[in-house]
Structures are given as C-alpha cells and as structure tokens.
Motif scaffolding. Structure first.
Motif, mmCIF file in Angstrom:
data_model
loop_
_atom_site.group_PDB
_atom_site.id
_atom_site.type_symbol
_atom_site.label_atom_id
_atom_site.label_comp_id
_atom_site.label_asym_id
_atom_site.label_seq_id
_atom_site.Cartn_x
_atom_site.Cartn_y
_atom_site.Cartn_z
ATOM 1 N N GLY A 55 0.793 -1.215 0.000
ATOM 2 C CA GLY A 55 0.000 0.000 0.000
ATOM 3 C C GLY A 55 0.823 1.260 0.000
ATOM 4 N N THR A 56 2.045 1.210 -0.553
ATOM 5 C CA THR A 56 2.904 2.391 -0.608
ATOM 6 C C THR A 56 3.240 2.716 -2.060
ATOM 7 O OG1 THR A 56 4.955 1.121 -0.430
ATOM 8 C CG2 THR A 56 3.928 1.834 1.629
ATOM 9 N N ALA A 57 3.494 3.976 -2.302
ATOM 10 C CA ALA A 57 3.855 4.426 -3.643
ATOM 11 C C ALA A 57 4.565 5.759 -3.549
ATOM 12 C CB ALA A 57 2.611 4.554 -4.526
ATOM 13 N N THR A 58 5.341 6.081 -4.573
ATOM 14 C CA THR A 58 5.997 7.378 -4.656
ATOM 15 C C THR A 58 5.283 8.192 -5.728
ATOM 16 O OG1 THR A 58 8.128 6.489 -3.957
ATOM 17 C CG2 THR A 58 8.155 8.589 -5.112
ATOM 18 N N PHE A 59 4.638 9.266 -5.312
ATOM 19 C CA PHE A 59 3.864 10.091 -6.235
ATOM 20 C C PHE A 59 4.792 10.934 -7.111
ATOM 21 C CE2 PHE A 59 1.089 9.321 -2.612
ATOM 22 C CZ PHE A 59 -0.090 8.914 -3.218
ATOM 23 N N LEU A 60 4.443 11.009 -8.389
ATOM 24 C CA LEU A 60 5.206 11.784 -9.358
ATOM 25 C C LEU A 60 4.356 12.974 -9.774
ATOM 26 C CD1 LEU A 60 7.823 11.780 -11.202
ATOM 27 C CD2 LEU A 60 6.380 10.697 -12.933
ATOM 28 N N ILE A 61 4.750 14.177 -9.365
ATOM 29 C CA ILE A 61 3.967 15.364 -9.678
ATOM 30 C C ILE A 61 4.555 16.105 -10.880
ATOM 31 C CG2 ILE A 61 3.199 15.597 -7.286
ATOM 32 C CD1 ILE A 61 5.197 17.929 -6.975
ATOM 33 N N LEU A 62 3.810 17.124 -11.327
ATOM 34 C CA LEU A 62 4.254 17.988 -12.433
ATOM 35 C C LEU A 62 4.270 17.268 -13.779
ATOM 36 C CD1 LEU A 62 7.143 19.803 -10.520
ATOM 37 C CD2 LEU A 62 4.972 20.827 -11.228
ATOM 38 N N GLY A 63 3.417 16.253 -13.904
ATOM 39 C CA GLY A 63 3.322 15.531 -15.165
ATOM 40 C C GLY A 63 4.280 14.363 -15.253
ATOM 41 N N ASP A 64 4.314 13.731 -16.423
ATOM 42 C CA ASP A 64 5.178 12.568 -16.609
ATOM 43 C C ASP A 64 6.181 12.769 -17.745
ATOM 44 O OD1 ASP A 64 3.444 12.505 -18.751
ATOM 45 O OD2 ASP A 64 2.868 10.404 -18.516
ATOM 46 N N ILE A 65 6.408 14.039 -18.117
ATOM 47 C CA ILE A 65 7.380 14.354 -19.170
ATOM 48 C C ILE A 65 8.431 15.293 -18.605
ATOM 49 C CG2 ILE A 65 7.748 15.384 -21.442
ATOM 50 C CD1 ILE A 65 4.929 14.580 -22.181
ATOM 51 N N CYS A 66 9.685 14.906 -18.693
ATOM 52 C CA CYS A 66 10.803 15.646 -18.126
ATOM 53 C C CYS A 66 11.445 16.538 -19.189
ATOM 54 C CB CYS A 66 11.843 14.649 -17.587
ATOM 55 S SG CYS A 66 13.240 15.404 -16.721
ATOM 56 N N THR A 67 11.950 17.698 -18.765
ATOM 57 C CA THR A 67 12.615 18.589 -19.716
ATOM 58 C C THR A 67 14.059 18.192 -19.980
ATOM 59 O OG1 THR A 67 13.115 20.108 -17.885
ATOM 60 C CG2 THR A 67 11.151 20.580 -19.200
ATOM 61 N N ARG A 68 14.583 17.248 -19.213
ATOM 62 C CA ARG A 68 15.933 16.752 -19.453
ATOM 63 C C ARG A 68 15.859 15.338 -20.022
ATOM 64 N NH1 ARG A 68 19.173 19.092 -14.089
ATOM 65 N NH2 ARG A 68 18.272 21.191 -14.234
ATOM 66 N N GLY A 69 16.994 14.811 -20.425
ATOM 67 C CA GLY A 69 17.014 13.485 -21.042
ATOM 68 C C GLY A 69 18.153 12.646 -20.517
ATOM 69 N N CYS A 70 18.171 12.410 -19.205
ATOM 70 C CA CYS A 70 19.243 11.611 -18.608
ATOM 71 C C CYS A 70 19.256 10.209 -19.207
ATOM 72 C CB CYS A 70 19.065 11.538 -17.093
ATOM 73 S SG CYS A 70 19.246 13.132 -16.265
ATOM 74 N N ARG A 71 20.436 9.698 -19.491
ATOM 75 C CA ARG A 71 20.565 8.438 -20.222
ATOM 76 C C ARG A 71 20.407 7.204 -19.351
ATOM 77 N NH1 ARG A 71 25.079 7.004 -22.874
ATOM 78 N NH2 ARG A 71 23.782 5.668 -24.189
ATOM 79 N N PHE A 72 20.050 7.394 -18.070
ATOM 80 C CA PHE A 72 19.783 6.249 -17.208
ATOM 81 C C PHE A 72 18.302 6.129 -16.874
ATOM 82 C CE2 PHE A 72 20.576 9.857 -14.407
ATOM 83 C CZ PHE A 72 19.486 9.798 -13.549
ATOM 84 N N CYS A 73 17.507 7.122 -17.233
ATOM 85 C CA CYS A 73 16.143 7.256 -16.713
ATOM 86 C C CYS A 73 15.095 6.863 -17.737
ATOM 87 C CB CYS A 73 15.917 8.699 -16.254
ATOM 88 S SG CYS A 73 14.315 8.958 -15.475
ATOM 89 N N ALA A 74 14.070 6.127 -17.278
ATOM 90 C CA ALA A 74 13.006 5.662 -18.170
ATOM 91 C C ALA A 74 11.894 6.678 -18.352
ATOM 92 C CB ALA A 74 12.410 4.357 -17.624
#
Length: 294
Positions: A55-74
C-alpha cells in the motif's frame, strides 16, 4: 571489491519473484482514477509489486514528461503539459484513502517553469499534512538549477525528509546526467541543512563503470554535505537506447559499501541491488527519527 557478473546476463541475485498482480492492478487503477502518476510505474521501478502490495507508492507530480534526457532514466522527456493546480489536493486525498503514514513525492525536472516546480512541491506537502496530520512527508526534488530560494520554498512546507540524488560519480555526469552538474547537486544536499530541520537524503546507482575510489569519494562528499540517509542500488538499463550496464555489482559488495558508509557517519543506509531512492522510505525516516530521540 568483488568481481560482478557480465552485463549480458543477469546474475541470480537479480532474479525476483513475480509481483502480486492484483495489488499492481488495484494500485494502478486508483492512481489512474485520480489522474496521478507514480515514479514506480514511469521509471519502471523493479520494486513496484512489493511496494504496491504494502500500500505504498511514490507520487510523481508535475506531469510525466521531463525537460531533461538523462541516459539512465526511463521517464519520458520532451515538452511537458501545463501544471495542474488540483494535483496536490488529489494526491493528498489518495494518500489519505490509502492510509499512508509516510508519503514520498517526487517530480520530473521542469526547467521550463519560472519556479522549476517548487511551488507545486510545497502545495503538495501542505495538502498532505492538512488531509493526514499524522503522516510524514518526504520530497525527492530536482536541482532547481541551484536556486536556493526555491529550496527554501519547499522547506517552508516542512517536509520531514528532503532528498536529492547525486545518481552517479562526477565522471559520468556529462555522459548520463544531461543538464546536471555534480557540484550543483552536492550543494543542493548541503543546503537542506542550511534552510530546514529536515533529514537530508541522497542516493547513487552502481554498475555504470564507476571505480571503488570514485564511489567512496561521493560518499565522503555527501557526508561532508551533512547527508543523513543514503541509498545505493544497481543500475538497470531501461532499454537498449539508454546507458549500458557495465557491471552487475554483487550483494557482498553492497554490504561492504554499507559498512563503509555507516563508518563515515550516515544515520541510515539502504544498499542492495534492488534498492531505489524511495524503497521503503518509511523505514529510513523512522530510524533517523528514533536516533534523534523524537
């Protein structure tokens, strides 16, 4: 350090049992019903089945599109949508509905916004505390381009933990952390203690090709910055287009690094192949709180 597996075949210690599909379905349906994102899903976290079952989760705010493009991140990158002003209240209502005692809030990086998204973080923290007064809140923030006043904005909402991940050793910032600077990120961690009473937290990934002395150098830098909580986990490439895994780090090596980190003075260290920054974050906050005698 012990020799790890080759990057072409996952070793036995990275094999996990299949997650509880009903828990996954139920949690995802709840988040989608509230038009909320979780970093668990967007970043392809390998622990989402276990965490959702608890019953736990990490909330992601500010949308699901990032302005950067780190090469490790999905997480997707590109042009984000405008801020949703109702998102903090929906997040708080969902956290209350789940009965969460420790809420983790993170975000994509929003270099396009005048306040880098700091105002939305602060609003989300305040909303959770209003809806669930006994719930502790942890924020995992981007670097806000090093602007101290934006960190202060978040700190004034009084989250119990403020986290910012260094992610990797300085040598790999150019190749895999586009738009980030090691010194700037380290200063964000250091500034947590300067602007708030919150516990500070950071984490790095292993397996990108870093050397032992580089890892120990980062741990020393973090302790010098007053970091309380440390996470160490195995990097797993989300796709063939992302930075490749250079080495699978054995569990014994994570244990060794944990001992080294605790000897440096970290108050809590989570280190194992599947550890991620927010994995069972409630345990880390509880340990720091108990150590402080509160």
């Amino acid at each position: 350090m012990a020799q790890g597996g080759t990057p072409h075949h996952r070793p036995s210690w990275l094999v996990q049992k299949a997650p509880d599909q009903e828990s996954l379905r139920r949690m995802r349906a709840l988040m989608e019903g509230q038009a909320l994102n979780t970093v668990c899903v967007e970043a392809q976290c390998p622990n989402q089945g276990e965490c959702f079952a608890c019953g736990t989760a990490t909330f992601l705010i500010l949308g699901d599109i990032c302005t950067r493009g780190c090469r490790f991140c999905a997480v997707k990158h590109g042009r984000p949508a405008p801020i949703d002003p109702e998102e903090p209240d929906r997040l708080a209502q969902t956290a209350a509905q789940l009965g969460l005692k420790h809420v983790v809030i993170t975000s994509v990086t929003r270099d396009d916004l005048p306040d880098q998204g700091a105002g939305q973080f602060a609003a989300a923290v305040r909303a959770v505390k209003a809806a669930s007064p006994d719930t502790s809140v942890e924020v995992l923030i981007p670097d806000f381009q090093g602007r101290l006043e934006l960190l202060e904005m978040v700190a004034r909402a009084q989250p119990e933990v403020i986290a910012h991940n260094l992610e990797t050793v300085p040598r790999f910032y150019g190749p895999v952390r586009r738009g980030a600077q090691y010194g700037r990120s380290l200063e964000v961690v250091a500034n947590v203690k300067r602007v708030s009473a919150a516990a500070s937290k950071s984490g790095i990934m292993l397996g990108l090709g870093e050397r032992r002395e580089e890892v120990l150098g980062v741990l020393s830098d973090l302790r010098g910055a007053g970091c309380d909580i440390l996470t160490l986990g195995q990097y797993l490439a989300p796709s063939p287009e992302h930075a490749p895994v250079e080495r699978f780090v054995p569990p014994a090596e994570f244990d060794e690094l944990k001992r080294e980190a605790l000897a440096l003075g970290f108050k809590y260290v989570a280190a194992s192949p599947y550890v991620r920054s927010s994995y069972r974050a409630d345990r880390a906050w509880k340990a720091v709180r108990e150590a402080a005698g509160s």
